[in-house]
Design a protein around this motif. Structure first.
Motif, PDB file in Angstrom:
ATOM      1  N   ILE A  88      -4.686 -16.582  11.995  1.00  0.00           N
ATOM      2  CA  ILE A  88      -2.971 -16.396  11.266  1.00  0.00           C
ATOM      3  C   ILE A  88      -2.031 -16.808  11.411  1.00  0.00           C
ATOM      4  O   ILE A  88      -2.380 -17.684  12.377  1.00  0.00           O
ATOM      5  CB  ILE A  88      -2.818 -14.726  11.365  1.00  0.00           C
ATOM      6  CG1 ILE A  88      -4.233 -14.014  11.281  1.00  0.00           C
ATOM      7  CG2 ILE A  88      -1.326 -14.158  11.325  1.00  0.00           C
ATOM      8  CD1 ILE A  88      -3.688 -12.517  11.989  1.00  0.00           C
ATOM      9  N   LEU A  89      -1.920 -17.835  10.426  1.00  0.00           N
ATOM     10  CA  LEU A  89       0.196 -18.572  10.714  1.00  0.00           C
ATOM     11  C   LEU A  89       0.740 -17.534  10.567  1.00  0.00           C
ATOM     12  O   LEU A  89       0.479 -16.358   9.440  1.00  0.00           O
ATOM     13  CB  LEU A  89      -0.177 -19.683  10.217  1.00  0.00           C
ATOM     14  CG  LEU A  89      -1.299 -20.425  10.170  1.00  0.00           C
ATOM     15  CD1 LEU A  89      -1.704 -21.545   8.849  1.00  0.00           C
ATOM     16  CD2 LEU A  89      -2.050 -21.165  10.923  1.00  0.00           C
ATOM     17  N   SER A  90       1.988 -17.408  11.275  1.00  0.00           N
ATOM     18  CA  SER A  90       2.617 -16.905  10.846  1.00  0.00           C
ATOM     19  C   SER A  90       4.152 -17.573  11.248  1.00  0.00           C
ATOM     20  O   SER A  90       4.275 -18.705  12.498  1.00  0.00           O
ATOM     21  CB  SER A  90       2.849 -15.244  11.680  1.00  0.00           C
ATOM     22  OG  SER A  90       2.983 -15.248  12.841  1.00  0.00           O
ATOM     23  N   ILE A 106       3.382 -13.707   6.805  1.00  0.00           N
ATOM     24  CA  ILE A 106       1.815 -13.928   7.039  1.00  0.00           C
ATOM     25  C   ILE A 106       0.532 -14.771   6.404  1.00  0.00           C
ATOM     26  O   ILE A 106       0.958 -14.180   5.374  1.00  0.00           O
ATOM     27  CB  ILE A 106       1.175 -12.746   7.944  1.00  0.00           C
ATOM     28  CG1 ILE A 106       2.683 -12.197   9.602  1.00  0.00           C
ATOM     29  CG2 ILE A 106       0.006 -12.824   8.280  1.00  0.00           C
ATOM     30  CD1 ILE A 106       1.894 -11.050   9.744  1.00  0.00           C
ATOM     31  N   LEU A 107       0.276 -15.374   6.416  1.00  0.00           N
ATOM     32  CA  LEU A 107      -0.706 -15.957   5.994  1.00  0.00           C
ATOM     33  C   LEU A 107      -2.161 -15.992   6.589  1.00  0.00           C
ATOM     34  O   LEU A 107      -2.470 -17.056   7.284  1.00  0.00           O
ATOM     35  CB  LEU A 107      -0.736 -17.955   5.908  1.00  0.00           C
ATOM     36  CG  LEU A 107      -1.666 -19.076   4.730  1.00  0.00           C
ATOM     37  CD1 LEU A 107      -1.386 -18.098   3.173  1.00  0.00           C
ATOM     38  CD2 LEU A 107      -1.085 -20.404   4.484  1.00  0.00           C
ATOM     39  N   VAL A 108      -3.692 -15.626   5.868  1.00  0.00           N
ATOM     40  CA  VAL A 108      -4.377 -15.508   6.740  1.00  0.00           C
ATOM     41  C   VAL A 108      -4.896 -16.964   6.050  1.00  0.00           C
ATOM     42  O   VAL A 108      -5.535 -16.700   4.627  1.00  0.00           O
ATOM     43  CB  VAL A 108      -5.074 -14.102   6.799  1.00  0.00           C
ATOM     44  CG1 VAL A 108      -6.291 -14.568   6.774  1.00  0.00           C
ATOM     45  CG2 VAL A 108      -4.320 -12.823   7.312  1.00  0.00           C
ATOM     46  N   ILE A 165      -6.759  -9.684   1.281  1.00  0.00           N
ATOM     47  CA  ILE A 165      -6.500  -9.654   3.052  1.00  0.00           C
ATOM     48  C   ILE A 165      -5.655  -8.451   3.590  1.00  0.00           C
ATOM     49  O   ILE A 165      -4.695  -8.667   2.603  1.00  0.00           O
ATOM     50  CB  ILE A 165      -6.530 -11.388   3.218  1.00  0.00           C
ATOM     51  CG1 ILE A 165      -7.362 -12.345   3.480  1.00  0.00           C
ATOM     52  CG2 ILE A 165      -5.985 -10.534   4.920  1.00  0.00           C
ATOM     53  CD1 ILE A 165      -8.735 -11.514   3.956  1.00  0.00           C
ATOM     54  N   VAL A 166      -6.344  -7.466   4.430  1.00  0.00           N
ATOM     55  CA  VAL A 166      -4.854  -6.367   4.597  1.00  0.00           C
ATOM     56  C   VAL A 166      -4.154  -6.765   6.121  1.00  0.00           C
ATOM     57  O   VAL A 166      -5.236  -7.392   6.947  1.00  0.00           O
ATOM     58  CB  VAL A 166      -5.387  -5.191   4.425  1.00  0.00           C
ATOM     59  CG1 VAL A 166      -4.649  -4.409   4.375  1.00  0.00           C
ATOM     60  CG2 VAL A 166      -5.334  -4.884   2.989  1.00  0.00           C
ATOM     61  N   VAL A 167      -2.780  -7.055   6.754  1.00  0.00           N
ATOM     62  CA  VAL A 167      -2.901  -7.039   7.492  1.00  0.00           C
ATOM     63  C   VAL A 167      -2.011  -5.948   7.890  1.00  0.00           C
ATOM     64  O   VAL A 167      -0.802  -5.748   6.687  1.00  0.00           O
ATOM     65  CB  VAL A 167      -2.086  -8.998   8.004  1.00  0.00           C
ATOM     66  CG1 VAL A 167      -0.946  -9.180   9.288  1.00  0.00           C
ATOM     67  CG2 VAL A 167      -2.423  -9.939   7.737  1.00  0.00           C
ATOM     68  N   PHE A 168      -2.209  -5.409   9.176  1.00  0.00           N
ATOM     69  CA  PHE A 168      -0.822  -4.314   9.875  1.00  0.00           C
ATOM     70  C   PHE A 168      -0.956  -4.461  10.868  1.00  0.00           C
ATOM     71  O   PHE A 168      -1.021  -4.710  11.673  1.00  0.00           O
ATOM     72  CB  PHE A 168      -2.284  -3.092   9.626  1.00  0.00           C
ATOM     73  CG  PHE A 168      -1.769  -2.145   9.618  1.00  0.00           C
ATOM     74  CD1 PHE A 168      -1.404  -1.221   8.629  1.00  0.00           C
ATOM     75  CD2 PHE A 168      -1.370  -0.369  11.368  1.00  0.00           C
ATOM     76  CE1 PHE A 168      -0.220   0.030   8.530  1.00  0.00           C
ATOM     77  CE2 PHE A 168      -1.120   0.063  11.009  1.00  0.00           C
ATOM     78  CZ  PHE A 168      -0.280   1.088   9.961  1.00  0.00           C
ATOM     79  N   ALA A 169       0.683  -4.687  10.617  1.00  0.00           N
ATOM     80  CA  ALA A 169       1.542  -4.054  11.694  1.00  0.00           C
ATOM     81  C   ALA A 169       2.038  -3.236  12.077  1.00  0.00           C
ATOM     82  O   ALA A 169       2.824  -2.812  10.951  1.00  0.00           O
ATOM     83  CB  ALA A 169       1.894  -5.424  11.314  1.00  0.00           C
TER      84      ALA A 169
END
Length: 104
Positions: free
Chosen positions: A2-4, A15-17, A28-32
């Motif tokens: 993960i690059l952020s 955020i780039l996965v 893609i799902v990124v949950f924060a």
């Protein structure tokens, strides 16, 4: 990987996965979640809401639906064909036999 990049106050976050070749991945799902200290704020986040996974033109709408545990999910059918909706996941199994919610 993960690059952020974070803004100075973390108000804008990108955020780039990517895969091992550093190519962006799709769907893609990124949950924060914010770190919450107050009990009132924690209980407000834990209130379930009703999510909707519809069928439109023979496709799911939205394409990806992210929900928290114990969230109610409605499965309307907004196209002209009957669908069979099911989950055999150990987390929650269900089966809705062929149906058409709306008469068109």
């Amino acid at each position: 990987m993960i690059l952020s990049s974070f803004a100075s106050q973390a108000s804008n976050t990108k955020i780039l996965v990517v895969d091992v070749d550093k190519k962006p991945l799709a769907n893609i799902v990124v949950f924060a979640e914010p770190e919450i200290k107050s009990t009132a704020a924690k209980s407000a986040l834990s209130v379930p809401y009703a999510a909707i996974m519809d069928q439109v033109n023979r496709q799911f709408s939205p394409h990806i639906l992210v929900v928290n545990k114990n969230t109610n999910i409605d499965f309307p059918n907004s196209d002209r064909i009957k669908h069979h909706v099911y989950s055999f996941s150990p987390a929650k199994t269900f089966e809705i036999q062929l149906y058409r919610e709306k008469e068109l």
